[in-house]
Scaffold this motif. Structure first.
Motif, PDB file in Angstrom:
ATOM      1  N   ASP A 214      -3.667 -12.139  -3.744  1.00  0.00           N
ATOM      2  CA  ASP A 214      -4.143 -13.059  -2.719  1.00  0.00           C
ATOM      3  C   ASP A 214      -3.271 -12.771  -1.494  1.00  0.00           C
ATOM      4  OD1 ASP A 214      -4.620 -15.151  -0.973  1.00  0.00           O
ATOM      5  OD2 ASP A 214      -4.690 -16.689  -2.541  1.00  0.00           O
ATOM      6  N   ALA A 215      -3.748 -11.857  -0.654  1.00  0.00           N
ATOM      7  CA  ALA A 215      -2.926 -11.335   0.435  1.00  0.00           C
ATOM      8  C   ALA A 215      -2.431 -12.442   1.367  1.00  0.00           C
ATOM      9  CB  ALA A 215      -3.707 -10.292   1.224  1.00  0.00           C
ATOM     10  N   ARG A 216      -3.289 -13.387   1.667  1.00  0.00           N
ATOM     11  CA  ARG A 216      -2.907 -14.463   2.578  1.00  0.00           C
ATOM     12  C   ARG A 216      -1.768 -15.296   1.989  1.00  0.00           C
ATOM     13  NH1 ARG A 216      -3.759 -19.727   3.972  1.00  0.00           N
ATOM     14  NH2 ARG A 216      -4.165 -20.159   6.186  1.00  0.00           N
ATOM     15  N   GLN A 217      -1.911 -15.693   0.738  1.00  0.00           N
ATOM     16  CA  GLN A 217      -0.887 -16.516   0.103  1.00  0.00           C
ATOM     17  C   GLN A 217       0.419 -15.748  -0.063  1.00  0.00           C
ATOM     18  OE1 GLN A 217      -0.947 -19.895  -0.613  1.00  0.00           O
ATOM     19  NE2 GLN A 217       1.226 -19.386  -0.807  1.00  0.00           N
ATOM     20  N   GLU A 218       0.313 -14.463  -0.428  1.00  0.00           N
ATOM     21  CA  GLU A 218       1.528 -13.667  -0.611  1.00  0.00           C
ATOM     22  C   GLU A 218       2.249 -13.442   0.714  1.00  0.00           C
ATOM     23  OE1 GLU A 218       2.893 -13.187  -3.290  1.00  0.00           O
ATOM     24  OE2 GLU A 218       1.336 -13.300  -4.824  1.00  0.00           O
TER      25      GLU A 218
ATOM     26  N   ALA B  46       0.824  -1.211   0.000  1.00  0.00           N
ATOM     27  CA  ALA B  46       0.000   0.000   0.000  1.00  0.00           C
ATOM     28  C   ALA B  46       0.857   1.260   0.000  1.00  0.00           C
ATOM     29  CB  ALA B  46      -0.927   0.009   1.213  1.00  0.00           C
ATOM     30  N   GLY B  47       2.103   1.143   0.434  1.00  0.00           N
ATOM     31  CA  GLY B  47       2.946   2.326   0.542  1.00  0.00           C
ATOM     32  C   GLY B  47       4.102   2.373  -0.427  1.00  0.00           C
ATOM     33  N   SER B  48       4.367   1.279  -1.119  1.00  0.00           N
ATOM     34  CA  SER B  48       5.487   1.225  -2.059  1.00  0.00           C
ATOM     35  C   SER B  48       5.017   0.640  -3.380  1.00  0.00           C
ATOM     36  CB  SER B  48       6.633   0.380  -1.483  1.00  0.00           C
ATOM     37  OG  SER B  48       7.618   0.137  -2.465  1.00  0.00           O
ATOM     38  N   ARG B  49       4.936   1.474  -4.391  1.00  0.00           N
ATOM     39  CA  ARG B  49       4.504   0.998  -5.700  1.00  0.00           C
ATOM     40  C   ARG B  49       5.496  -0.006  -6.282  1.00  0.00           C
ATOM     41  NH1 ARG B  49       3.148   6.682  -8.573  1.00  0.00           N
ATOM     42  NH2 ARG B  49       4.888   7.267  -7.238  1.00  0.00           N
ATOM     43  N   LYS B  50       6.767   0.196  -5.974  1.00  0.00           N
ATOM     44  CA  LYS B  50       7.778  -0.728  -6.474  1.00  0.00           C
ATOM     45  C   LYS B  50       7.588  -2.109  -5.863  1.00  0.00           C
ATOM     46  CE  LYS B  50      12.764  -1.523  -6.821  1.00  0.00           C
ATOM     47  NZ  LYS B  50      14.122  -1.024  -6.483  1.00  0.00           N
ATOM     48  N   PHE B  51       7.391  -2.153  -4.546  1.00  0.00           N
ATOM     49  CA  PHE B  51       7.200  -3.445  -3.876  1.00  0.00           C
ATOM     50  C   PHE B  51       5.942  -4.138  -4.398  1.00  0.00           C
ATOM     51  CE2 PHE B  51       5.822  -6.107  -0.234  1.00  0.00           C
ATOM     52  CZ  PHE B  51       6.952  -6.909  -0.123  1.00  0.00           C
ATOM     53  N   LEU B  52       4.870  -3.379  -4.593  1.00  0.00           N
ATOM     54  CA  LEU B  52       3.632  -3.944  -5.129  1.00  0.00           C
ATOM     55  C   LEU B  52       3.875  -4.556  -6.512  1.00  0.00           C
ATOM     56  CD1 LEU B  52       0.569  -4.430  -5.214  1.00  0.00           C
ATOM     57  CD2 LEU B  52       0.304  -2.050  -5.986  1.00  0.00           C
ATOM     58  N   ARG B  53       4.596  -3.816  -7.353  1.00  0.00           N
ATOM     59  CA  ARG B  53       4.871  -4.319  -8.703  1.00  0.00           C
ATOM     60  C   ARG B  53       5.674  -5.613  -8.652  1.00  0.00           C
ATOM     61  NH1 ARG B  53       9.351  -3.870 -11.539  1.00  0.00           N
ATOM     62  NH2 ARG B  53      10.170  -2.128 -10.301  1.00  0.00           N
ATOM     63  N   LEU B  54       6.672  -5.657  -7.792  1.00  0.00           N
ATOM     64  CA  LEU B  54       7.518  -6.853  -7.700  1.00  0.00           C
ATOM     65  C   LEU B  54       6.726  -8.065  -7.216  1.00  0.00           C
ATOM     66  CD1 LEU B  54      10.722  -5.225  -6.149  1.00  0.00           C
ATOM     67  CD2 LEU B  54      10.429  -6.051  -8.498  1.00  0.00           C
ATOM     68  N   VAL B  55       5.839  -7.858  -6.260  1.00  0.00           N
ATOM     69  CA  VAL B  55       5.028  -8.965  -5.752  1.00  0.00           C
ATOM     70  C   VAL B  55       4.060  -9.440  -6.832  1.00  0.00           C
ATOM     71  CG1 VAL B  55       3.301  -9.651  -4.044  1.00  0.00           C
ATOM     72  CG2 VAL B  55       5.261  -8.265  -3.339  1.00  0.00           C
ATOM     73  N   LYS B  56       3.448  -8.502  -7.538  1.00  0.00           N
ATOM     74  CA  LYS B  56       2.538  -8.877  -8.627  1.00  0.00           C
ATOM     75  C   LYS B  56       3.261  -9.685  -9.700  1.00  0.00           C
ATOM     76  CE  LYS B  56      -0.939  -5.173  -8.471  1.00  0.00           C
ATOM     77  NZ  LYS B  56      -1.452  -3.953  -9.160  1.00  0.00           N
ATOM     78  N   GLU B  57       4.509  -9.316  -9.958  1.00  0.00           N
ATOM     79  CA  GLU B  57       5.297 -10.003 -10.978  1.00  0.00           C
ATOM     80  C   GLU B  57       5.939 -11.288 -10.451  1.00  0.00           C
ATOM     81  OE1 GLU B  57       8.135  -7.055 -12.057  1.00  0.00           O
ATOM     82  OE2 GLU B  57       6.709  -5.829 -13.208  1.00  0.00           O
ATOM     83  N   LYS B  58       5.723 -11.576  -9.172  1.00  0.00           N
ATOM     84  CA  LYS B  58       6.351 -12.740  -8.513  1.00  0.00           C
ATOM     85  C   LYS B  58       7.877 -12.630  -8.519  1.00  0.00           C
ATOM     86  CE  LYS B  58       2.213 -14.572  -8.195  1.00  0.00           C
ATOM     87  NZ  LYS B  58       1.443 -14.485  -6.931  1.00  0.00           N
ATOM     88  N   ASN B  59       8.350 -11.407  -8.571  1.00  0.00           N
ATOM     89  CA  ASN B  59       9.793 -11.167  -8.542  1.00  0.00           C
ATOM     90  C   ASN B  59      10.227 -11.060  -7.080  1.00  0.00           C
ATOM     91  OD1 ASN B  59      12.438 -10.383  -8.828  1.00  0.00           O
ATOM     92  ND2 ASN B  59      12.009  -8.722 -10.282  1.00  0.00           N
ATOM     93  N   TYR B  60      10.189 -12.198  -6.380  1.00  0.00           N
ATOM     94  CA  TYR B  60      10.439 -12.185  -4.946  1.00  0.00           C
ATOM     95  C   TYR B  60      11.898 -11.905  -4.608  1.00  0.00           C
ATOM     96  CZ  TYR B  60       5.794 -14.304  -4.736  1.00  0.00           C
ATOM     97  OH  TYR B  60       4.449 -14.547  -4.858  1.00  0.00           O
ATOM     98  N   GLU B  61      12.793 -12.283  -5.510  1.00  0.00           N
ATOM     99  CA  GLU B  61      14.211 -12.051  -5.238  1.00  0.00           C
ATOM    100  C   GLU B  61      14.492 -10.562  -5.072  1.00  0.00           C
ATOM    101  OE1 GLU B  61      18.572 -13.082  -7.201  1.00  0.00           O
ATOM    102  OE2 GLU B  61      16.776 -14.128  -7.906  1.00  0.00           O
ATOM    103  N   GLU B  62      13.937  -9.756  -5.982  1.00  0.00           N
ATOM    104  CA  GLU B  62      14.142  -8.310  -5.883  1.00  0.00           C
ATOM    105  C   GLU B  62      13.332  -7.727  -4.725  1.00  0.00           C
ATOM    106  OE1 GLU B  62      14.110  -4.460  -8.894  1.00  0.00           O
ATOM    107  OE2 GLU B  62      14.034  -6.493  -9.738  1.00  0.00           O
TER     108      GLU B  62
END
Length: 647
Positions: free
Chosen positions: A403-407, A361-377
């Motif tokens: 899926d907040a719970r799964q993420e 909710a506070g970091s657009r970059k973090f949101l994008r990375l999670v959506k992309e499943k780019n967990y390493e970054e």
């Protein structure tokens, strides 16, 4: 007399290794199987717990030998008697029967020896092992987020075992050879539930094993971190077993003896195994090393683990009479959290910087990375925050497209495989209760829940608080009730006082684990009723610290400057000013950017005056003056940039 009374008077003797003794009987595959398990597939040899059904005479004889050697407490032959471990032998459906049979054997022998000498009562501890799986680590090196066992699955397996042990009449439950604290937390959770179901409360004993000479568990925790992780439980004794010989346990037992508020147990191996896996240390040699613990006054219960037999235990009664029982340390009067390492909020710390960048909710970059499943970054963002000084990492996955719970589960599992990050505690941040509980069941350390409130009434609030306590976390309580968000000073202290009383008096929450968030709200919005929001927060902070003993104060600092998004310097300067005044009143925690570059003492005096006028609501035109200043600074920055060569 009860175990709880005798332990204050003298050092108690625990028995030795069941497995070592069984090996002496030269049992064959047929002995383990008996007639009953003749057709079960696979090998059965080595399934020692099954002998309570197939060769009860052997188990009875072993208990008798340990009791004759002077043991005050014998363990049931149930170290692996839960479905997780028994599934390897295809006998998981017999767990309840195995536990009941083992209890019956141990109970009969203990009662027989007590009847012979009532002055030396004998007790039965229900042995609960760690299983052969771990909740904190992945068995697949290529998939660090994978878990072969979940917290809920382990709780269910432990409950079946423990309910049978309690029905069978054990005097205590002993959760032993703990190598993963999350497994232990599941066992503690199951023990509390089982005792409630059985209507029997017995002492809960814990014993941890260290994996190397650094003193960490296999899952990476230090002894101090482990202590903090299990501090929520009603523990009778805590100690060390297995690992090494007595001499090599000295530094780790010393930590427990000096810091633990519980009775202390130790039952080491008979030294280190030789190249053949056998133990060469003699009973006399082991007794000499154990004498050090007794002489130092560190122990209440002593016994033996791998390699020890009744001959070793027979040396301990004389030792026990030579020393005085250990007097437990007092409970820590401060907020303690843990990742792989302990964090203690001492006066020297002054302020806990909670990293805010792993928040969708506070970091657009973090949101994008999670959506992309780019967990390493995404993990690199967490790592950078720790490097920049964050003492706790806030993690929030609340987004309509996730899926907040799964993420939350995935990210926390991945985080556990990164010791540079997971050494610090986490803050599990969500508006969804199922996300919070799922997150708590992934962390072996003591985390912070963000948050609970009285928004849905007292019944829901109390239910949530009890579950947070059972799962071993501290909690942020939002100043929010059935009437809505507390925005004035009066409303803030009213809601916080009510929540505090409910948590302390009805739930039994440790006051030091309560963190209030009196709501950091945006100021300088153009609406007059918002102008005093910062002042009200600061005043409420002072009242909470003075009137609600032990409680702490936190807040999402970035909310304050929401009206100035896009102007980072003004925002960071506002945060610095706000924190300066709030911390003076007792705010000791905040969700902030650990990489912030603006410090209160570095703000030029003319800018400081304008910002303090807004934060402290010192003049009616403060907001307008700050807007003018922000525009001026922005124009100057753009002009400077335009004048640069190549701009």
């Amino acid at each position: 007399m009860r175990l709880e009374e005798i332990v204050k008077e003298r050092i108690l003797i625990l028995d030795g290794a069941m497995g070592t003794m069984i090996q002496r009987y030269g049992l064959t595959e047929a002995d383990f199987r008996g007639e009953r398990f003749r057709d079960v597939p696979g090998l059965m040899a080595g399934n020692n717990d099954l002998l309570s059904l197939t060769r009860p005479d052997v188990i009875r004889d072993i208990h008798r030998k340990y009791l004759a050697a002077g043991a005050d407490i014998i363990e049931t032959n149930t170290f692996s008697s839960q479905r997780v471990s028994m599934a390897d032998y295809h006998v998981e459906d017999y767990c309840r029967e195995i536990n009941l049979a083992a209890c019956r054997i141990a109970r009969e022998l203990a009662d027989e020896f007590t009847a012979r000498n009532p002055e030396k009562p004998r007790f039965v501890a229900g042995s609960v092992g760690p299983t052969n799986k771990t909740c904190s680590m992945s068995p697949d090196v290529n998939n660090p987020a994978y878990r072969a066992l979940t917290f809920d699955e382990l709780v269910a397996a432990y409950r079946e075992q423990m309910e049978a042990l309690l029905e069978g009449g054990v005097d205590a439950l002993l959760i032993e050879t703990i190598f993963d604290t999350l497994n232990a937390k599941a066992a503690i959770y199951a023990a509390e539930a089982s005792m409630q179901t059985a209507g029997r409360k017995v002492p809960l004993m814990l014993s941890v094993t260290v994996s190397d000479k650094s003193g960490r568990t296999l899952s990476g925790q230090t002894m101090e971190a482990f202590l903090t992780s299990v501090a929520h439980a009603d523990i009778f004794s805590l100690g060390l077993n297995c690992s090494f010989g007595a001499h090599d346990l000295i530094p780790f037992l010393q930590i427990l003896a000096h810091r633990s508020p519980y009775y202390i147990s130790v039952y080491p191996n008979a030294g280190l195994p030789n190249s053949m896996g056998e133990y060469d240390q003699t009973p006399d040699q082991m007794a000499e090393e154990m004498k050090f613990f007794v002489d130092e006054g560190w122990v209440n219960i002593i016994g033996g683990c791998c390699g020890t037999t009744d001959e070793y235990i027979a040396r301990f009664p004389a030792l026990a009479t030579q020393g005085r029982p250990h007097v437990p340390a007092g409970k820590a009067e401060t907020l303690c959290l843990s990742g792989l390492e302990q964090f203690e909020l001492t006066p020297e710390v002054r302020f806990v910087n909670v990293g805010e960048r792993c928040n969708v909710a506070g970091s657009r970059k973090f949101l994008r990375l999670v959506k992309e499943k780019n967990y390493e970054e995404a993990l690199e963002i967490a790592r950078k925050q720790v490097e920049d000084g964050a003492l706790v990492i806030d993690i929030n996955m609340d987004d309509g497209l996730l899926d907040a719970r799964q993420e939350m589960v995935t990210f926390l599992n991945l985080l556990a495989s990164e010791p540079e990050i997971s050494r610090v505690p986490v803050m599990i941040d969500s508006s969804k209760w199922d996300v919070i509980t799922a997150g708590l069941k992934c962390v072996q350390g003591k985390s912070i829940v963000n948050s609970i409130s009285l928004k849905e009434g007292e019944e829901v609030f109390l239910a949530h608080a009890r579950e947070v306590k059972r799962l071993g976390a501290a909690v942020i309580v939002m100043a929010f009730d059935e009437k809505g968000q507390a925005d004035t000073y009066e409303r803030k202290i009213e809601v916080c006082a009510r929540a505090y009383r409910l948590l302390v008096d009805e739930v039994g929450f440790n006051p030091h684990d309560i963190i209030f968030d009196p709501n950091v709200l945006a100021i300088a919005t153009g609406m007059e009723e918002h102008d005093n929001y910062a002042v009200d927060f600061i005043r409420a902070t002072g009242w909470i610290r003075s009137n609600l003993p032990g409680a702490h104060v936190s807040g999402g600092v970035s909310n304050l400057s929401f009206s100035f998004r896009g102007n980072n310097y003004i925002r960071e300067a506002m945060h610095a000013v706000f924190l300066y005044h709030a911390c003076r009143e007792g705010m000791d925690m905040g969700i902030v950017n650990p990489a912030t570059s603006v410090m209160y003492g570095d703000i030029p005096s003319d800018i400081l005056t304008v910002i303090e006028d807004v934060v402290l609501n010192r003049r009616p035109d403060a907001a307008e003056r700050l807007i003018e200043l922000a525009d001026k600074l922005k124009a100057e920055a753009e002009a400077a940039k335009a004048g640069q060569p190549g701009a």
